[in-house]
Design a protein around this motif. Structure first.
Motif, mmCIF file in Angstrom:
data_model
loop_
_atom_site.group_PDB
_atom_site.id
_atom_site.type_symbol
_atom_site.label_atom_id
_atom_site.label_comp_id
_atom_site.label_asym_id
_atom_site.label_seq_id
_atom_site.Cartn_x
_atom_site.Cartn_y
_atom_site.Cartn_z
ATOM 1 N N SER A 81 0.835 -1.206 0.000
ATOM 2 C CA SER A 81 0.000 0.000 0.000
ATOM 3 C C SER A 81 0.865 1.249 0.000
ATOM 4 C CB SER A 81 -0.907 0.018 1.236
ATOM 5 O OG SER A 81 -0.148 0.344 2.399
ATOM 6 N N ALA A 82 0.270 2.331 -0.406
ATOM 7 C CA ALA A 82 0.877 3.642 -0.209
ATOM 8 C C ALA A 82 0.738 3.974 1.276
ATOM 9 C CB ALA A 82 0.135 4.679 -1.050
ATOM 10 N N PRO A 83 1.565 4.875 1.815
ATOM 11 C CA PRO A 83 1.341 5.306 3.200
ATOM 12 C C PRO A 83 -0.079 5.872 3.328
ATOM 13 C CG PRO A 83 3.485 6.049 2.438
ATOM 14 C CD PRO A 83 2.745 5.510 1.231
ATOM 15 N N HIS A 84 -0.783 5.437 4.361
ATOM 16 C CA HIS A 84 -2.182 5.824 4.532
ATOM 17 C C HIS A 84 -2.580 5.750 6.002
ATOM 18 C CE1 HIS A 84 -2.289 1.424 4.399
ATOM 19 N NE2 HIS A 84 -3.440 1.508 5.063
ATOM 20 N N THR A 85 -3.783 6.238 6.278
ATOM 21 C CA THR A 85 -4.345 6.150 7.628
ATOM 22 C C THR A 85 -5.759 5.594 7.539
ATOM 23 O OG1 THR A 85 -5.315 8.368 7.577
ATOM 24 C CG2 THR A 85 -3.054 8.191 8.404
ATOM 25 N N HIS A 86 -6.282 5.226 8.686
ATOM 26 C CA HIS A 86 -7.691 4.873 8.864
ATOM 27 C C HIS A 86 -8.188 5.709 10.036
ATOM 28 C CE1 HIS A 86 -6.872 1.340 6.374
ATOM 29 N NE2 HIS A 86 -5.834 1.112 7.148
ATOM 30 N N THR A 87 -9.435 6.071 10.032
ATOM 31 C CA THR A 87 -9.979 6.836 11.150
ATOM 32 C C THR A 87 -9.977 5.997 12.422
ATOM 33 O OG1 THR A 87 -11.371 8.095 9.630
ATOM 34 C CG2 THR A 87 -11.996 8.121 11.965
ATOM 35 N N VAL A 98 2.638 -14.137 4.160
ATOM 36 C CA VAL A 98 3.451 -13.366 5.104
ATOM 37 C C VAL A 98 3.165 -11.896 4.848
ATOM 38 C CG1 VAL A 98 5.779 -12.820 5.920
ATOM 39 C CG2 VAL A 98 5.258 -15.138 5.109
ATOM 40 N N GLY A 99 2.665 -11.219 5.856
ATOM 41 C CA GLY A 99 2.336 -9.807 5.740
ATOM 42 C C GLY A 99 3.341 -8.945 6.469
ATOM 43 N N ALA A 100 3.134 -7.651 6.379
ATOM 44 C CA ALA A 100 3.900 -6.668 7.139
ATOM 45 C C ALA A 100 3.015 -5.441 7.290
ATOM 46 C CB ALA A 100 5.198 -6.306 6.424
ATOM 47 N N ASN A 101 3.110 -4.815 8.433
ATOM 48 C CA ASN A 101 2.373 -3.579 8.694
ATOM 49 C C ASN A 101 3.268 -2.721 9.570
ATOM 50 O OD1 ASN A 101 -0.445 -2.276 8.505
ATOM 51 N ND2 ASN A 101 0.123 -2.023 10.646
ATOM 52 N N TYR A 102 3.604 -1.523 9.106
ATOM 53 C CA TYR A 102 4.589 -0.720 9.812
ATOM 54 C C TYR A 102 4.342 0.759 9.539
ATOM 55 C CZ TYR A 102 6.580 -1.197 5.128
ATOM 56 O OH TYR A 102 6.750 -1.220 3.771
ATOM 57 N N GLN A 103 4.860 1.588 10.441
ATOM 58 C CA GLN A 103 4.691 3.024 10.293
ATOM 59 C C GLN A 103 5.387 3.495 9.023
ATOM 60 O OE1 GLN A 103 5.953 5.085 13.801
ATOM 61 N NE2 GLN A 103 4.301 4.273 15.042
ATOM 62 N N ALA A 104 4.809 4.476 8.378
ATOM 63 C CA ALA A 104 5.407 5.034 7.168
ATOM 64 C C ALA A 104 6.844 5.445 7.462
ATOM 65 C CB ALA A 104 4.589 6.230 6.681
ATOM 66 N N HIS A 125 0.736 4.524 7.962
ATOM 67 C CA HIS A 125 1.384 3.216 7.918
ATOM 68 C C HIS A 125 1.315 2.625 6.519
ATOM 69 C CE1 HIS A 125 -2.855 2.322 8.535
ATOM 70 N NE2 HIS A 125 -2.619 1.120 8.016
ATOM 71 N N VAL A 126 2.053 1.533 6.344
ATOM 72 C CA VAL A 126 2.086 0.792 5.089
ATOM 73 C C VAL A 126 1.731 -0.651 5.415
ATOM 74 C CG1 VAL A 126 3.592 -0.041 3.225
ATOM 75 C CG2 VAL A 126 3.846 2.306 4.104
ATOM 76 N N THR A 127 0.927 -1.280 4.573
ATOM 77 C CA THR A 127 0.572 -2.692 4.736
ATOM 78 C C THR A 127 1.020 -3.421 3.474
ATOM 79 O OG1 THR A 127 -1.336 -2.058 6.064
ATOM 80 C CG2 THR A 127 -1.303 -4.309 5.202
ATOM 81 N N GLU A 128 1.656 -4.576 3.673
ATOM 82 C CA GLU A 128 2.184 -5.339 2.541
ATOM 83 C C GLU A 128 1.844 -6.817 2.656
ATOM 84 O OE1 GLU A 128 6.242 -4.778 1.042
ATOM 85 O OE2 GLU A 128 6.555 -3.465 2.780
ATOM 86 N N CYS A 129 1.841 -7.483 1.512
ATOM 87 C CA CYS A 129 1.886 -8.936 1.431
ATOM 88 C C CYS A 129 3.270 -9.239 0.867
ATOM 89 C CB CYS A 129 0.780 -9.496 0.527
ATOM 90 S SG CYS A 129 0.886 -11.288 0.335
#
Length: 151
Positions: A81-87, A98-104, A125-129
């Motif tokens: 993903s591009a750096p993004h947020t959720h409310t 195998v995923g990853a989720n980390y601060q931009a 943050h960024v979320t990846e597979c």
């Protein structure tokens, strides 16, 4: 009665009062019990795309567009993903791949099957597979799902 005994007695009375009021509350039930085989989960496009790859969502409960929900999310192999947020905050569990989720701007930490993450709302943050195979995540969120690109 000395002050220490008074404080202890007040604490016990307060604890009994809280326990009694909690016992008076009826549990909230959200509907009938259901069992859904994995092959029967209907996945739809989310509109969240990166390099021509799109996340797909399959509802378990609730509706991710309207409020509180539990949702399966398919991420294609190599999705980033591009750096993004959720409310809203959310929790996620890795069910496949195998995923990853980390601060931009941070470092990707591999999250294999059985791993989880908590994502604070309004935090970029960024979320990846990051696996060679597609990923499947399960998200639980107290409010609707949104995807806001970071500035």
């Amino acid at each position: 009665m000395n002050m220490k005994k008074v404080i202890i007695a007040m604490g016990l009375a307060f604890g009994v009062s809280i326990a009694a009021s909690a016992a008076d509350k009826k549990p909230v039930h959200e509907g009938p019990s259901v069992s859904v085989p994995a092959g029967d989960i209907k996945f739809v496009d989310t509109g969240v795309k990166s390099d021509g790859k799109e996340l797909k969502a399959g509802p378990a409960y609730g509706n991710l567009a309207n409020g509180r929900h539990g949702t399966f999310v398919r991420a294609p192999a190599g999705f980033k993903s591009a750096p993004h947020t959720h409310t809203e905050d959310y929790y996620a569990v890795v069910l496949k791949g195998v995923g990853a989720n980390y601060q931009a701007g941070g470092k990707a930490v591999p999250l294999p099957v059985g791993s989880y993450w908590f994502q604070r709302g309004e935090e970029s943050h960024v979320t990846e597979c990051i696996s060679d195979t597609d990923c499947l995540f399960f998200l639980v969120q107290p409010g609707k799902f949104d995807y806001v690109l970071s500035k």
